[in-house]
Design a protein around this motif. Structure first.
Motif, PDB file in Angstrom:
ATOM      1  N   ALA A   2       4.902  -5.300  10.469  1.00 34.01           N
ATOM      2  CA  ALA A   2       4.692  -4.384   9.184  1.00 34.01           C
ATOM      3  C   ALA A   2       6.032  -4.205   8.422  1.00 34.01           C
ATOM      4  CB  ALA A   2       3.893  -3.104   9.226  1.00 34.01           C
ATOM      5  N   HIS A   3       6.311  -4.059   7.282  1.00 30.64           N
ATOM      6  CA  HIS A   3       7.408  -3.604   6.438  1.00 30.64           C
ATOM      7  C   HIS A   3       7.172  -2.258   6.222  1.00 30.64           C
ATOM      8  CE1 HIS A   3       9.656  -7.293   6.016  1.00 30.64           C
ATOM      9  NE2 HIS A   3       8.653  -7.969   5.766  1.00 30.64           N
ATOM     10  N   ARG A  28       1.011  -1.257   0.209  1.00 32.18           N
ATOM     11  CA  ARG A  28      -0.185  -0.030  -0.011  1.00 32.18           C
ATOM     12  C   ARG A  28       0.894   1.221  -0.103  1.00 32.18           C
ATOM     13  NH1 ARG A  28      -1.983  -5.259   1.153  1.00 32.18           N
ATOM     14  NH2 ARG A  28      -4.319  -4.770   1.263  1.00 32.18           N
ATOM     15  N   GLU A  29       0.736   2.038  -1.079  1.00 35.54           N
ATOM     16  CA  GLU A  29       1.529   3.190  -1.300  1.00 35.54           C
ATOM     17  C   GLU A  29       0.874   4.398  -0.087  1.00 35.54           C
ATOM     18  OE1 GLU A  29       2.810   4.420  -4.899  1.00 35.54           O
ATOM     19  OE2 GLU A  29       3.844   2.627  -5.361  1.00 35.54           O
ATOM     20  N   ILE A  30       1.764   5.134   0.530  1.00 34.98           N
ATOM     21  CA  ILE A  30       1.375   6.274   0.895  1.00 34.98           C
ATOM     22  C   ILE A  30       2.204   7.701   0.257  1.00 34.98           C
ATOM     23  CG2 ILE A  30       0.943   7.701   3.263  1.00 34.98           C
ATOM     24  CD1 ILE A  30       0.672   4.951   4.514  1.00 34.98           C
ATOM     25  N   ALA A  31       1.603   8.480  -0.072  1.00 33.35           N
ATOM     26  CA  ALA A  31       2.432   9.628  -0.663  1.00 33.35           C
ATOM     27  C   ALA A  31       2.322  10.781   0.325  1.00 33.35           C
ATOM     28  CB  ALA A  31       1.702  10.188  -2.020  1.00 33.35           C
ATOM     29  N   TYR A  32       3.395  11.367   0.540  1.00 32.32           N
ATOM     30  CA  TYR A  32       3.704  12.364   1.597  1.00 32.32           C
ATOM     31  C   TYR A  32       4.526  13.616   0.999  1.00 32.32           C
ATOM     32  CZ  TYR A  32       8.407  11.136   2.470  1.00 32.32           C
ATOM     33  OH  TYR A  32       9.853  10.869   2.471  1.00 32.32           O
ATOM     34  N   GLY A  33       4.426  14.758   1.648  1.00 33.88           N
ATOM     35  CA  GLY A  33       5.293  15.805   1.231  1.00 33.88           C
ATOM     36  C   GLY A  33       4.612  16.854   0.436  1.00 33.88           C
ATOM     37  N   ALA A  34       3.170  16.658   0.072  1.00 31.05           N
ATOM     38  CA  ALA A  34       2.551  17.575  -0.596  1.00 31.05           C
ATOM     39  C   ALA A  34       2.426  18.921   0.076  1.00 31.05           C
ATOM     40  CB  ALA A  34       1.351  17.079  -1.107  1.00 31.05           C
ATOM     41  N   VAL A  79       1.529  -5.828   6.893  1.00 29.42           N
ATOM     42  CA  VAL A  79       1.404  -5.215   5.817  1.00 29.42           C
ATOM     43  C   VAL A  79       2.589  -4.673   5.403  1.00 29.42           C
ATOM     44  CG1 VAL A  79      -1.082  -4.606   6.306  1.00 29.42           C
ATOM     45  CG2 VAL A  79       0.865  -3.200   7.192  1.00 29.42           C
ATOM     46  N   THR A  80       2.625  -4.041   4.030  1.00 27.71           N
ATOM     47  CA  THR A  80       3.971  -3.642   3.547  1.00 27.71           C
ATOM     48  C   THR A  80       3.452  -2.314   3.164  1.00 27.71           C
ATOM     49  OG1 THR A  80       4.857  -5.539   2.528  1.00 27.71           O
ATOM     50  CG2 THR A  80       5.751  -3.298   1.715  1.00 27.71           C
ATOM     51  N   ALA A  81       3.946  -0.984   3.824  1.00 28.24           N
ATOM     52  CA  ALA A  81       3.629   0.362   3.563  1.00 28.24           C
ATOM     53  C   ALA A  81       4.803   1.009   2.931  1.00 28.24           C
ATOM     54  CB  ALA A  81       3.474   0.956   4.954  1.00 28.24           C
TER      55      ALA A  81
END
Length: 231
Positions: free
Chosen positions: A120-121, A63-69, A91-93
């Motif tokens: 989790a990874h 599961r991708e989490i985009a950050y920094g916007a 899970v793998t984040a």
């Protein structure tokens, strides 16, 4: 951060307790990055010791989490991580950097590690962070690397550029040069992980171990020689 709250959070981390949404938002508000990194690295090494897994061009179920916007509130990332935490099993984040300063990346990874469950990874998207920041993040909670540009592709591009200026050398030269460049690219990745004081472990898409490399050279021995600076 008020000293009593800081002490209470530290005790809960070392006791292995689950942190709450409010805890995550508080941790995002601290500027004490060294302290935050120390807590995250403790959590990370409790689960994965000194091992850093990596894969080149092997998609994973993640599961991708985009950050920094710009304008992205701390609560958004905290909620995204907690939503992953509620999924069954490990899970793998994968954290993907959109923008922001390196300090923001260190804080984001540390807080994510502290909120995730032990199984989790926490994966660095190598392509969006680059080698220098990726190496720092290995000591701020990350235990895995993904989206590493394939050495073969990089080598092929470099070889094609050389071949254009030396067409008469032919396929024999091209193959030998490509193999050498592939080995150089892999060695750089391994050196980056070793220089962070960790052990590189190549994996497949299901996190099965393909090759476990040597442990890092002890810190005292590494200090005796000039270290590479990743830029």
């Amino acid at each position: 951060m008020e000293s009593g709250l800081k002490s209470a959070l530290e005790q809960r981390v070392y006791a292995g307790e689950r942190l709450t949404r409010d805890d995550g938002i508080v941790l995002f508000g601290t500027d004490e990055l060294a302290w935050l990194g120390r807590l995250a690295h403790h959590r990370r090494t409790t689960s994965y010791n000194d091992r850093v897994t990596f894969a080149v061009d092997r998609p994973i179920d993640s599961r991708e989490i985009a950050y920094g916007a710009a304008g992205d509130p701390a609560a958004h990332l905290v909620d995204s991580v907690l939503n992953l935490r509620e999924l069954s099993g490990g899970v793998t984040a994968v954290l993907v950097k959109e923008d922001g300063a390196p300090a923001d990346a260190l804080r984001t990874f540390a807080v994510a590690r502290l909120l995730l469950d032990p199984a989790a990874h926490l994966t660095v998207d190598y392509a969006s962070h680059g080698p220098a920041l990726t190496q720092l993040l290995l000591n701020y909670g990350a235990d895995d690397l993904s989206d590493i540009p394939a050495a073969a592709e990089e080598a092929a591009e470099a070889v094609e550029a050389k071949t254009a200026a030396a067409e008469t050398n032919g396929p024999r030269w091209r193959s030998a040069d490509k193999n050498a460049l592939e080995l150089d690219a892999e060695r750089e990745l391994l050196e980056m992980i070793w220089d962070a004081g960790l052990r590189p472990v190549e994996r497949d898409a299901a996190f099965a171990v393909l090759h476990e490399h040597d442990a890092p050279v002890p810190l005292a021995d590494r200090r005796a020689e000039p270290q590479r600076i990743w830029a």
